[in-house]
Write an enzyme that holds these catalytic residues in place. Structure first.
Site, short mmCIF file in Angstrom:
data_model
loop_
_atom_site.label_atom_id
_atom_site.label_comp_id
_atom_site.label_asym_id
_atom_site.label_seq_id
_atom_site.Cartn_x
_atom_site.Cartn_y
_atom_site.Cartn_z
N HIS A 65 0.83 -1.20 0.00
CA HIS A 65 0.00 0.00 0.00
C HIS A 65 0.87 1.26 0.00
O HIS A 65 0.47 2.31 -0.48
CB HIS A 65 -0.89 0.07 1.24
CG HIS A 65 -1.75 -1.12 1.44
ND1 HIS A 65 -2.69 -1.52 0.52
CD2 HIS A 65 -1.82 -2.02 2.46
CE1 HIS A 65 -3.30 -2.61 0.97
NE2 HIS A 65 -2.78 -2.93 2.14
N HIS A 94 5.16 6.68 6.89
CA HIS A 94 4.93 6.17 5.54
C HIS A 94 4.50 7.33 4.65
O HIS A 94 4.34 8.46 5.13
CB HIS A 94 3.85 5.08 5.60
CG HIS A 94 2.54 5.60 6.07
ND1 HIS A 94 2.14 5.53 7.38
CD2 HIS A 94 1.54 6.25 5.42
CE1 HIS A 94 0.96 6.09 7.52
NE2 HIS A 94 0.58 6.56 6.34
N HIS A 96 2.22 8.83 0.99
CA HIS A 96 1.15 8.74 -0.01
C HIS A 96 1.59 9.64 -1.16
O HIS A 96 2.00 10.77 -0.93
CB HIS A 96 -0.17 9.26 0.58
CG HIS A 96 -0.61 8.52 1.81
ND1 HIS A 96 -1.45 7.43 1.78
CD2 HIS A 96 -0.30 8.71 3.13
CE1 HIS A 96 -1.65 6.98 3.02
NE2 HIS A 96 -0.96 7.76 3.85
N HIS A 119 3.20 10.61 6.69
CA HIS A 119 2.48 10.47 7.97
C HIS A 119 3.39 9.83 9.01
O HIS A 119 3.90 8.74 8.76
CB HIS A 119 1.23 9.60 7.79
CG HIS A 119 0.17 10.26 6.98
ND1 HIS A 119 -0.79 9.57 6.29
CD2 HIS A 119 -0.07 11.59 6.77
CE1 HIS A 119 -1.59 10.43 5.69
NE2 HIS A 119 -1.18 11.67 5.95
N THR A 199 -6.67 7.02 7.30
CA THR A 199 -7.06 7.22 5.90
C THR A 199 -7.09 5.91 5.12
O THR A 199 -7.24 5.92 3.90
CB THR A 199 -6.12 8.22 5.20
OG1 THR A 199 -4.81 7.64 5.13
CG2 THR A 199 -6.07 9.55 5.93
N THR A 200 -6.88 4.78 5.82
CA THR A 200 -7.03 3.46 5.20
C THR A 200 -7.92 2.62 6.10
O THR A 200 -8.08 2.94 7.29
CB THR A 200 -5.67 2.74 5.07
OG1 THR A 200 -5.17 2.44 6.36
CG2 THR A 200 -4.66 3.57 4.30
S1 B30 Z 1 -2.80 6.91 8.21
O1 B30 Z 1 -1.68 7.66 8.71
O2 B30 Z 1 -4.08 7.49 8.50
N1 B30 Z 1 -2.67 6.78 6.64
C1 B30 Z 1 -2.70 2.87 10.22
C2 B30 Z 1 -1.99 3.94 10.75
C3 B30 Z 1 -2.01 5.17 10.11
C4 B30 Z 1 -2.74 5.35 8.95
C5 B30 Z 1 -3.44 4.29 8.40
C6 B30 Z 1 -3.43 3.04 9.06
C7 B30 Z 1 -2.67 1.57 10.96
O3 B30 Z 1 -2.15 1.47 12.04
N2 B30 Z 1 -3.25 0.53 10.40
C8 B30 Z 1 -3.32 -0.72 11.13
C9 B30 Z 1 -2.59 -1.77 10.42
N3 B30 Z 1 -1.14 -1.53 10.33
C10 B30 Z 1 -0.42 -1.54 11.58
C11 B30 Z 1 0.75 -0.61 11.66
O4 B30 Z 1 1.06 -0.10 12.74
O5 B30 Z 1 1.55 -0.23 10.69
C12 B30 Z 1 -0.64 -2.59 9.50
C13 B30 Z 1 -0.59 -2.22 8.10
O6 B30 Z 1 0.52 -1.75 7.63
O7 B30 Z 1 -1.58 -2.30 7.33
CU1 B30 Z 1 2.00 -1.32 9.06
ZN ZN Z 2 -1.03 7.61 5.84
#
Ligand code: B30
Ligand code: ZN
Length: 261
Positions: A65, A94, A96, A119, A199-200
């Site tokens: 992603h 990460h 975008h 982010h 945002t995901t």
């Molecule tokens: S964001 O910054 O709004 N784009 C997560 C954190 C921040 C954003 C989106 C998602 C998140 O913690 N998702 C949970 C799943 N994650 C765990 C993680 O800590 O980082 C796993 C993943 O990729 O899908 Cu690695």
């Molecule tokens: Zn993000």
């Protein structure tokens, strides 16, 4: 690496709500920040600890992603001040980005987007881990940093660019050495603040957002590396990893604060 969601489904990110009801709710992110409608409110300065030292020895991965850097947790970088309630631990950062300079960021400023947005994801030390914090209001604090494209390479961003050849396929994390503090805009006490969501998927409405108006510069060569070197796999198709941003969500009368001198 397989995943239950993508930016490529028929219906795009609109379809996320068919699997995650939360993605349909009313305090979602990202949003367009209209600066003239933001409420003036000066927050105290941020306090960052271990932001430069422990990005050291972090792990970088193409998770299908985005390109994500998981931060060393001993000692973990922490964030406090800035109007946040208590101390937050940084777990990962990460990006975008778009396939051209005309789009790529998730948040907008006065109707304008940026080619890329970073982010930095933190969770409140009130909770034992990020999964628990995800389910709580203000459980997460995310710093959002816009990037703009120039002719000059950003030396600090080279830590990411250098690793791209080994990140082509999803999975396969590798060690990375970045100085997180030097990836921030110079004046990190000028920002916008609002309450929103991931945002995901799962789109949890647990995020205190800090959005910096001042963009960090990277070169067109650097962003083109990001646009061309990474692959994602969806429904058996291998495509180049670009346009990994969610569309704008409704503000729905939320207050946006402007902490800018
Ligand atoms: S964001 O910054 O709004 N784009 C997560 C954190 C921040 C954003 C989106 C998602 C998140 O913690 N998702 C949970 C799943 N994650 C765990 C993680 O800590 O980082 C796993 C993943 O990729 O899908 Cu690695
Ligand atoms: Zn993000």
């Amino acid at each position: 690496l397989t995943s239950s969601w993508s930016y490529l489904e028929p219906g795009g990110t609109i379809d996320w709500s068919s699997k995650n009801n939360t993605c349909d709710e009313t305090f979602q992110s990202p949003i367009d920040i209209i600066t003239s409608e933001a409420i003036d409110k000066r927050f105290p300065p941020f306090h960052m600890e271990h932001y430069s030292t422990t990005a050291d020895g972090a792990r970088i991965v193409n998770n299908g992603h985005t390109v994500e850097v998981h931060l060393n947790q001993s000692p973990a970088p922490t964030l406090s001040g800035g109007g946040l309630d208590g101390i937050y631990t940084a777990v990962q950062f990460h990006f975008h980005w778009g396939s051209s300079d005309n789009y790529g960021s998730e948040h907008f400023l006065d109707g304008n987007s940026f080619p890329m947005e970073m982010h930095i994801v933190h969770y409140s030390q009130k909770y034992p881990n990020i999964s628990e914090a995800l389910t709580k209001k203000n459980g997460l604090a995310v710093l959002a940093i816009f990037f703009e494209v120039t002719n000059c390479n950003n030396t600090e961003f080279q830590c990411i660019i250098k690793k791209l050849p080994s990140l082509r396929n999803p999975g396969f994390p590798t060690r990375v050495y970045c100085n997180l503090l030097k990836l921030l805009p110079k004046n990190f006490d000028d920002f916008f603040r609002y309450s929103g969501s991931l945002t995901t998927p799962p789109c949890s409405e647990s995020v205190v957002w800090t959005v910096y108006p001042k963009a960090v510069k990277i070169s067109s060569w650097q962003i083109n590396q990001l646009r061309t070197q990474l692959i994602r796999i969806y429904d058996g198709d291998r495509t180049v990893l670009v346009n990994n941003f969610r569309g704008l969500q409704s503000r729905n009368n939320r207050r946006i604060y402007k902490s800018i001198i």
